[in-house]
Write a protein that holds these residues in place. Sequence first.
Motif, PDB file in Angstrom:
ATOM      1  N   VAL A 192       0.847  -1.201   0.000  1.00 34.38           N
ATOM      2  CA  VAL A 192       0.000   0.000   0.000  1.00 34.38           C
ATOM      3  C   VAL A 192       0.884   1.254   0.000  1.00 34.38           C
ATOM      4  CG1 VAL A 192      -1.671   1.336   1.339  1.00 34.38           C
ATOM      5  CG2 VAL A 192      -2.011  -1.122   1.018  1.00 34.38           C
ATOM      6  N   TYR A 206      -4.038   7.941   6.522  1.00 32.50           N
ATOM      7  CA  TYR A 206      -4.201   6.495   6.326  1.00 32.50           C
ATOM      8  C   TYR A 206      -5.234   6.008   7.328  1.00 32.50           C
ATOM      9  CZ  TYR A 206      -2.189   1.835   5.242  1.00 32.50           C
ATOM     10  OH  TYR A 206      -1.970   0.557   4.814  1.00 32.50           O
ATOM     11  N   ILE A 240      -8.430   1.112  -1.221  1.00 28.54           N
ATOM     12  CA  ILE A 240      -7.639   0.000  -1.745  1.00 28.54           C
ATOM     13  C   ILE A 240      -8.128  -1.286  -1.082  1.00 28.54           C
ATOM     14  CG2 ILE A 240      -5.344  -0.987  -2.052  1.00 28.54           C
ATOM     15  CD1 ILE A 240      -4.225   1.896  -1.806  1.00 28.54           C
ATOM     16  N   HIS A 272      -8.236  -5.621  -1.333  1.00 31.79           N
ATOM     17  CA  HIS A 272      -7.310  -6.656  -1.799  1.00 31.79           C
ATOM     18  C   HIS A 272      -8.006  -8.004  -1.852  1.00 31.79           C
ATOM     19  CE1 HIS A 272      -6.581  -8.801   2.008  1.00 31.79           C
ATOM     20  NE2 HIS A 272      -6.724  -7.608   2.578  1.00 31.79           N
ATOM     21  N   GLY A 278       0.454  -7.019  -4.682  1.00 34.50           N
ATOM     22  CA  GLY A 278       0.332  -5.570  -4.797  1.00 34.50           C
ATOM     23  C   GLY A 278      -0.006  -5.098  -6.194  1.00 34.50           C
TER      24      GLY A 278
END
Length: 126
Positions: A9, A24, A65, A67, A119
């Motif tokens: 990240v 964040y 984001i 995953h 990633g």
Amino acid sequence: MDFRLIDKVEEIMVNKGYSHNYDYFILAGASLGILQRNHPEWVQAFKDHLDLSLQLHHIHEAIFIDHLDCGYYKRFFGSHMNLREEEDKHNEVLSKVKQIMNDGYPQLKFHGELINLSGSEVFKMS
């Protein structure tokens, strides 16, 4: 919150031009953490943090984001999902979060993406 992706990240954010220059905030399930109703306090915490970032840092975009191989997705939707089904769920959830963001925070540019465990980007949404 997945320890397997902390460095990835960071790398993504650096590649976007935000080297050590971003707020964040992490929720289990990433974008799903905002939609789920099992933990309403997560939704409130997200809104409180986003509002504070707007006030203190005058942010102009929100980047989500997600995953693959997400434990919270498996817990929420069932561990039976194959990779394609999980991708579809992420796409569906990110689309809903995009609408929430556009409705509630129209001043912010929305970016959503799904990455794999290495990633690498699986898909993007703006």
